[in-house]
Scaffold this motif. Structure first.
Motif, PDB file in Angstrom:
ATOM      1  N   ILE A 175       0.863  -1.182   0.000  1.00 28.20           N
ATOM      2  CA  ILE A 175       0.000   0.000   0.000  1.00 28.20           C
ATOM      3  C   ILE A 175       0.898   1.231   0.000  1.00 28.20           C
ATOM      4  O   ILE A 175       1.768   1.374   0.854  1.00 28.20           O
ATOM      5  CB  ILE A 175      -0.929   0.032   1.227  1.00 28.20           C
ATOM      6  CG1 ILE A 175      -1.893  -1.157   1.198  1.00 28.20           C
ATOM      7  CG2 ILE A 175      -1.708   1.345   1.274  1.00 28.20           C
ATOM      8  CD1 ILE A 175      -2.778  -1.239   2.424  1.00 28.20           C
ATOM      9  N   ILE A 176       0.674   2.103  -0.978  1.00 31.10           N
ATOM     10  CA  ILE A 176       1.431   3.350  -1.073  1.00 31.10           C
ATOM     11  C   ILE A 176       0.439   4.501  -0.941  1.00 31.10           C
ATOM     12  O   ILE A 176      -0.386   4.722  -1.824  1.00 31.10           O
ATOM     13  CB  ILE A 176       2.204   3.452  -2.392  1.00 31.10           C
ATOM     14  CG1 ILE A 176       3.189   2.291  -2.510  1.00 31.10           C
ATOM     15  CG2 ILE A 176       2.948   4.774  -2.481  1.00 31.10           C
ATOM     16  CD1 ILE A 176       3.994   2.305  -3.764  1.00 31.10           C
ATOM     17  N   PHE A 177       0.529   5.202   0.170  1.00 32.77           N
ATOM     18  CA  PHE A 177      -0.417   6.276   0.456  1.00 32.77           C
ATOM     19  C   PHE A 177       0.150   7.611  -0.018  1.00 32.77           C
ATOM     20  O   PHE A 177       1.313   7.930   0.236  1.00 32.77           O
ATOM     21  CB  PHE A 177      -0.708   6.334   1.953  1.00 32.77           C
ATOM     22  CG  PHE A 177      -1.752   7.352   2.330  1.00 32.77           C
ATOM     23  CD1 PHE A 177      -3.079   7.162   1.969  1.00 32.77           C
ATOM     24  CD2 PHE A 177      -1.403   8.488   3.038  1.00 32.77           C
ATOM     25  CE1 PHE A 177      -4.043   8.094   2.312  1.00 32.77           C
ATOM     26  CE2 PHE A 177      -2.361   9.428   3.389  1.00 32.77           C
ATOM     27  CZ  PHE A 177      -3.686   9.229   3.021  1.00 32.77           C
ATOM     28  N   GLN A 178      -0.699   8.374  -0.709  1.00 34.59           N
ATOM     29  CA  GLN A 178      -0.330   9.706  -1.179  1.00 34.59           C
ATOM     30  C   GLN A 178      -1.066  10.735  -0.328  1.00 34.59           C
ATOM     31  O   GLN A 178      -2.250  11.015  -0.567  1.00 34.59           O
ATOM     32  CB  GLN A 178      -0.695   9.881  -2.658  1.00 34.59           C
ATOM     33  CG  GLN A 178       0.092   8.958  -3.585  1.00 34.59           C
ATOM     34  CD  GLN A 178      -0.325   9.108  -5.030  1.00 34.59           C
ATOM     35  OE1 GLN A 178      -1.509   9.208  -5.345  1.00 34.59           O
ATOM     36  NE2 GLN A 178       0.652   9.139  -5.926  1.00 34.59           N
ATOM     37  N   PRO A 179      -0.417  11.303   0.672  1.00 37.84           N
ATOM     38  CA  PRO A 179      -1.119  12.229   1.569  1.00 37.84           C
ATOM     39  C   PRO A 179      -1.613  13.489   0.873  1.00 37.84           C
ATOM     40  O   PRO A 179      -2.578  14.098   1.323  1.00 37.84           O
ATOM     41  CB  PRO A 179      -0.060  12.545   2.638  1.00 37.84           C
ATOM     42  CG  PRO A 179       1.249  12.223   2.007  1.00 37.84           C
ATOM     43  CD  PRO A 179       0.988  11.100   1.051  1.00 37.84           C
ATOM     44  N   HIS A 180      -0.964  13.875  -0.208  1.00 33.07           N
ATOM     45  CA  HIS A 180      -1.378  15.093  -0.906  1.00 33.07           C
ATOM     46  C   HIS A 180      -2.763  14.922  -1.536  1.00 33.07           C
ATOM     47  O   HIS A 180      -3.524  15.892  -1.635  1.00 33.07           O
ATOM     48  CB  HIS A 180      -0.356  15.453  -1.982  1.00 33.07           C
ATOM     49  CG  HIS A 180      -0.561  16.817  -2.563  1.00 33.07           C
ATOM     50  ND1 HIS A 180      -0.170  17.969  -1.922  1.00 33.07           N
ATOM     51  CD2 HIS A 180      -1.147  17.214  -3.719  1.00 33.07           C
ATOM     52  CE1 HIS A 180      -0.492  19.014  -2.656  1.00 33.07           C
ATOM     53  NE2 HIS A 180      -1.077  18.591  -3.752  1.00 33.07           N
ATOM     54  N   PHE A 181      -3.093  13.710  -1.960  1.00 31.35           N
ATOM     55  CA  PHE A 181      -4.388  13.431  -2.580  1.00 31.35           C
ATOM     56  C   PHE A 181      -5.314  12.623  -1.672  1.00 31.35           C
ATOM     57  O   PHE A 181      -6.453  12.363  -2.060  1.00 31.35           O
ATOM     58  CB  PHE A 181      -4.195  12.667  -3.895  1.00 31.35           C
ATOM     59  CG  PHE A 181      -3.347  13.389  -4.894  1.00 31.35           C
ATOM     60  CD1 PHE A 181      -3.752  14.584  -5.458  1.00 31.35           C
ATOM     61  CD2 PHE A 181      -2.119  12.888  -5.273  1.00 31.35           C
ATOM     62  CE1 PHE A 181      -2.967  15.255  -6.378  1.00 31.35           C
ATOM     63  CE2 PHE A 181      -1.318  13.540  -6.187  1.00 31.35           C
ATOM     64  CZ  PHE A 181      -1.745  14.734  -6.747  1.00 31.35           C
ATOM     65  N   GLU A 182      -4.803  12.208  -0.505  1.00 34.06           N
ATOM     66  CA  GLU A 182      -5.567  11.370   0.428  1.00 34.06           C
ATOM     67  C   GLU A 182      -6.077  10.106  -0.263  1.00 34.06           C
ATOM     68  O   GLU A 182      -7.211   9.674  -0.104  1.00 34.06           O
ATOM     69  CB  GLU A 182      -6.728  12.157   1.046  1.00 34.06           C
ATOM     70  CG  GLU A 182      -6.271  13.321   1.911  1.00 34.06           C
ATOM     71  CD  GLU A 182      -7.410  14.078   2.536  1.00 34.06           C
ATOM     72  OE1 GLU A 182      -8.537  14.030   1.983  1.00 34.06           O
ATOM     73  OE2 GLU A 182      -7.203  14.716   3.583  1.00 34.06           O
ATOM     74  N   ALA A 229      -7.414  11.192   5.959  1.00 36.86           N
ATOM     75  CA  ALA A 229      -6.661  11.020   7.203  1.00 36.86           C
ATOM     76  C   ALA A 229      -5.199  11.317   6.935  1.00 36.86           C
ATOM     77  O   ALA A 229      -4.753  11.393   5.782  1.00 36.86           O
ATOM     78  CB  ALA A 229      -6.836   9.604   7.745  1.00 36.86           C
ATOM     79  N   SER A 230      -4.455  11.483   8.011  1.00 34.30           N
ATOM     80  CA  SER A 230      -3.023  11.723   7.887  1.00 34.30           C
ATOM     81  C   SER A 230      -2.288  10.422   7.587  1.00 34.30           C
ATOM     82  O   SER A 230      -2.858   9.322   7.704  1.00 34.30           O
ATOM     83  CB  SER A 230      -2.479  12.347   9.178  1.00 34.30           C
ATOM     84  OG  SER A 230      -2.631  11.447  10.265  1.00 34.30           O
ATOM     85  N   SER A 231      -1.043  10.548   7.225  1.00 33.41           N
ATOM     86  CA  SER A 231      -0.249   9.358   6.914  1.00 33.41           C
ATOM     87  C   SER A 231      -0.095   8.464   8.131  1.00 33.41           C
ATOM     88  O   SER A 231      -0.144   7.225   8.018  1.00 33.41           O
ATOM     89  CB  SER A 231       1.130   9.785   6.397  1.00 33.41           C
ATOM     90  OG  SER A 231       1.016  10.607   5.264  1.00 33.41           O
ATOM     91  N   GLU A 232       0.066   9.068   9.298  1.00 30.83           N
ATOM     92  CA  GLU A 232       0.210   8.275  10.525  1.00 30.83           C
ATOM     93  C   GLU A 232      -1.062   7.498  10.839  1.00 30.83           C
ATOM     94  O   GLU A 232      -1.003   6.327  11.258  1.00 30.83           O
ATOM     95  CB  GLU A 232       0.584   9.183  11.694  1.00 30.83           C
ATOM     96  CG  GLU A 232       1.971   9.801  11.599  1.00 30.83           C
ATOM     97  CD  GLU A 232       2.029  10.966  10.626  1.00 30.83           C
ATOM     98  OE1 GLU A 232       0.938  11.425  10.177  1.00 30.83           O
ATOM     99  OE2 GLU A 232       3.146  11.427  10.314  1.00 30.83           O
ATOM    100  N   ASP A 233      -2.220   8.143  10.649  1.00 32.62           N
ATOM    101  CA  ASP A 233      -3.487   7.459  10.924  1.00 32.62           C
ATOM    102  C   ASP A 233      -3.716   6.301   9.952  1.00 32.62           C
ATOM    103  O   ASP A 233      -4.172   5.217  10.345  1.00 32.62           O
ATOM    104  CB  ASP A 233      -4.645   8.443  10.848  1.00 32.62           C
ATOM    105  CG  ASP A 233      -4.576   9.496  11.955  1.00 32.62           C
ATOM    106  OD1 ASP A 233      -3.936   9.218  12.992  1.00 32.62           O
ATOM    107  OD2 ASP A 233      -5.158  10.584  11.766  1.00 32.62           O
ATOM    108  N   VAL A 234      -3.398   6.523   8.684  1.00 38.61           N
ATOM    109  CA  VAL A 234      -3.577   5.451   7.696  1.00 38.61           C
ATOM    110  C   VAL A 234      -2.638   4.292   8.005  1.00 38.61           C
ATOM    111  O   VAL A 234      -3.030   3.117   7.926  1.00 38.61           O
ATOM    112  CB  VAL A 234      -3.332   5.994   6.275  1.00 38.61           C
ATOM    113  CG1 VAL A 234      -3.408   4.862   5.256  1.00 38.61           C
ATOM    114  CG2 VAL A 234      -4.347   7.071   5.940  1.00 38.61           C
TER     115      VAL A 234
END
Length: 199
Positions: free
Chosen positions: A100-107, A148-153
């Motif tokens: 899983i690669i999360f992009q915080p800029h686009f949520e 959500a933030s990166s930490e929450d995800v």
């Protein structure tokens, strides 16, 4: 005898006297004004270089961010993201998720699966999607959105992995990435070198 004849034949040399340079003849005020002009020119050049570097730094950020937004919009049309709840029940619970690669800029998160069923799904999207994430050379298999933030995800993914007893690799695709930052720094240094050589 020869010198007398020589000077008589060349009348212009009779009144010639050698010129002697004396440092005391230089006007201190003019010297100070000249040094001030040199210092002001150096300051103007420093401001020009700083302005060029700032412009390149901001413009390359804008170009790369626009590229990311275009890829994100294109990917949304080809592979719309699903909700986190749907993703957890459909994919995390079955153990098909590999990365899983999360992009915080686009949520939004890009998900890569490892099951045979999703590998077939991946092949069908390769011909349709021409834009890919920064790190991978192929489009994601599934995508989900989560405000959500990166930490929450990351905490949610870790809790789900522990709950369903499946290991999942989690990464954050922050903007700018290391590759994008290398491009920005390289472009800035290239422009700085070009301006320095032109000066």
């Amino acid at each position: 005898m020869f010198s007398r004849v020589f000077f008589r034949s060349v009348p212009r040399l009779q009144g010639w006297t050698p010129i002697r340079f004396n440092s005391q003849q230089v006007d201190p005020a003019k010297l100070k004004a000249f040094q001030e002009r040199i210092d002001k020119a150096k300051i103007r050049r420093a401001y020009a270089l700083g302005g060029c570097l700032m412009f390149i730094w901001i413009s390359t950020h804008g170009i790369l961010l626009y590229k990311r937004r275009s890829e994100h919009r294109n990917l949304n049309e080809k592979l719309p993201p699903i909700s986190w709840e749907n993703f957890e029940q459909t994919y995390l619970a079955t153990g098909d998720v590999k990365t899983i690669i999360f992009q915080p800029h686009f949520e939004t998160a890009n998900v890569y699966l490892n099951s045979a069923r999703e590998q077939q799904m991946k092949k069908s999207f390769v011909d349709l999607v021409h834009t890919t994430p920064d790190k991978f050379s192929r489009p994601p298999d599934v995508r989900f959105y989560l405000e959500a933030s990166s930490e929450d995800v990351q905490s949610l993914v870790a809790a789900a992995s522990q709950k369903y007893k499946h290991h999942v690799d989690f990464e954050i695709d922050q903007f700018p990435s290391y590759r994008e930052l290398s491009f920005i720094v390289g472009s800035s240094l290239f422009v700085l070198a070009a301006i320095s050589m032109a000066k």
